[in-house]
Design an enzyme around this catalytic site. Structure first.
Site, PDB file in Angstrom:
ATOM      1  N   HIS A  26    -171.759 -35.721 -43.142  1.00  0.00           N
ATOM      2  CA  HIS A  26    -170.603 -34.839 -42.932  1.00  0.00           C
ATOM      3  C   HIS A  26    -170.623 -33.624 -43.870  1.00  0.00           C
ATOM      4  O   HIS A  26    -169.620 -33.287 -44.507  1.00  0.00           O
ATOM      5  CB  HIS A  26    -169.296 -35.619 -43.125  1.00  0.00           C
ATOM      6  CG  HIS A  26    -168.163 -35.087 -42.299  1.00  0.00           C
ATOM      7  ND1 HIS A  26    -167.199 -34.242 -42.815  1.00  0.00           N
ATOM      8  CD2 HIS A  26    -167.836 -35.265 -41.000  1.00  0.00           C
ATOM      9  CE1 HIS A  26    -166.319 -33.937 -41.875  1.00  0.00           C
ATOM     10  NE2 HIS A  26    -166.685 -34.546 -40.756  1.00  0.00           N
ATOM     11  N   HIS A  55    -172.445 -36.720 -35.084  1.00  0.00           N
ATOM     12  CA  HIS A  55    -171.547 -35.904 -35.914  1.00  0.00           C
ATOM     13  C   HIS A  55    -172.114 -35.736 -37.327  1.00  0.00           C
ATOM     14  O   HIS A  55    -171.362 -35.513 -38.272  1.00  0.00           O
ATOM     15  CB  HIS A  55    -170.161 -36.552 -35.948  1.00  0.00           C
ATOM     16  CG  HIS A  55    -169.054 -35.659 -36.432  1.00  0.00           C
ATOM     17  ND1 HIS A  55    -169.011 -34.299 -36.189  1.00  0.00           N
ATOM     18  CD2 HIS A  55    -167.927 -35.939 -37.158  1.00  0.00           C
ATOM     19  CE1 HIS A  55    -167.919 -33.792 -36.729  1.00  0.00           C
ATOM     20  NE2 HIS A  55    -167.249 -34.760 -37.330  1.00  0.00           N
ATOM     21  N   ASP A 106    -163.466 -37.294 -33.074  1.00  0.00           N
ATOM     22  CA  ASP A 106    -164.387 -37.288 -34.209  1.00  0.00           C
ATOM     23  C   ASP A 106    -164.070 -38.483 -35.094  1.00  0.00           C
ATOM     24  O   ASP A 106    -162.900 -38.715 -35.443  1.00  0.00           O
ATOM     25  CB  ASP A 106    -164.241 -36.001 -35.024  1.00  0.00           C
ATOM     26  CG  ASP A 106    -164.845 -34.795 -34.317  1.00  0.00           C
ATOM     27  OD1 ASP A 106    -165.329 -34.951 -33.183  1.00  0.00           O
ATOM     28  OD2 ASP A 106    -164.814 -33.697 -34.912  1.00  0.00           O
ATOM     29  N   HIS A 163    -158.949 -36.920 -33.446  1.00  0.00           N
ATOM     30  CA  HIS A 163    -159.625 -37.711 -34.477  1.00  0.00           C
ATOM     31  C   HIS A 163    -159.219 -39.175 -34.325  1.00  0.00           C
ATOM     32  O   HIS A 163    -158.042 -39.475 -34.088  1.00  0.00           O
ATOM     33  CB  HIS A 163    -159.259 -37.201 -35.874  1.00  0.00           C
ATOM     34  CG  HIS A 163    -159.757 -35.812 -36.142  1.00  0.00           C
ATOM     35  ND1 HIS A 163    -159.069 -34.691 -35.721  1.00  0.00           N
ATOM     36  CD2 HIS A 163    -160.888 -35.367 -36.750  1.00  0.00           C
ATOM     37  CE1 HIS A 163    -159.754 -33.607 -36.072  1.00  0.00           C
ATOM     38  NE2 HIS A 163    -160.852 -33.989 -36.699  1.00  0.00           N
TER      39      HIS A 163
END
Length: 256
Positions: A117, A113, A62, A207
């Site tokens: 956010h 994604h 991510d 990540h």
């Protein structure tokens, strides 16, 4: 033949009355229960893992904040000849377009994604569509490929999100192995968590800007490869049609 007295007949009538009443209640309740089963909406679930007979697994990164280690990650993946999936937030794409191009050029898959956010379960269907489509368009502008995988920020979702993602052409993807690299507990902690919990069909969460990613990534890859796992992008792991998702989020193919 004996003659029944009025009191006895009265008792029998009361018993018959309550028997009929009870039967009526039971039948009505069962019908209502069946009706609820038929018409209750099905709980929507994302894909956490995949049922597979082989030892394929997927690694995902991510990317929302920072780019300090992305090239190092790509170099390590090249070294071990591994292809993965990167889930990118729109503002990351806008801030690091060259990195997006590099990820794509090196043969890795890019997923959506979100744009900002957010906690997606708090958004309206229209807001969800905007988050998805604006990000997908921004990625496609650079790679010429529209993403088909979506990972909700924080793993936060509800039925509306899953349905809207599907409507807009996305499979919603979670993970069943959290590397906990975001906790910054050190290299060995990540290696242990991943290698102890991985299994065929797993989706691993990393990540791109995790503190120890340059140290733990080669160690994790070496262990996984030594254990016979084949690491593929998520789109090569999941089933695209004729599947169901069980209560744990495992995607299971439906045999034809």
């Amino acid at each position: 033949m004996t003659k029944e007295g009025p009191k006895y007949v009265g008792y029998r009538m009361i018993i018959v009355f309550f028997t009929v009443l009870l039967a009526t209640v039971v039948i009505k309740t069962n019908k209502e229960f069946d009706s609820l089963n038929v018409f209750s909406p099905t709980k929507e679930l994302p894909i956490y893992s995949v049922e597979r007979k082989d030892k394929k697994i997927a690694i995902s990164f991510d990317a929302a904040y920072g780019d300090e280690y992305t090239i190092d990650i790509l170099d390590t993946l090249d070294k071990y000849k591994v292809k993965t999936t990167f889930f990118l937030v729109k503002f990351w794409v806008e801030n690091f377009p060259n990195r997006v191009e590099e990820i794509h050029k090196r043969g890795h898959e890019i997923g959506n994604h979100s744009a900002t956010h957010p906690n997606m379960s708090r958004l309206s269907p229209e807001q969800i569509a905007e988050e998805l489509n604006s990000t997908g368009d921004e990625i496609a502008k650079i790679t010429k490929v529209k993403p088909t995988l979506f990972r909700p920020p924080f793993g936060d979702y509800n039925d509306t999100l899953i349905r809207e993602a599907k409507k807009n052409g996305y499979y919603t993807i979670q993970w069943d192995v959290d590397s906990i690299d975001w906790k910054e507990l050190g290299t060995q902690s990540v290696v242990d968590v991943v290698t102890r919990n991985v299994k065929p069909g797993s989706i691993i969460l990393f990540h791109n800007n995790a503190k120890y990613v340059r140290e733990y990534l080669p160690l994790v890859l070496e262990r996984l490869i030594a254990d016979g796992y084949e690491i593929v992008p998520i789109s090569e792991l999941i089933h695209k049609q004729d599947f169901k998702i069980d209560s744990t989020g495992k995607q299971i193919p439906i045999k034809q």
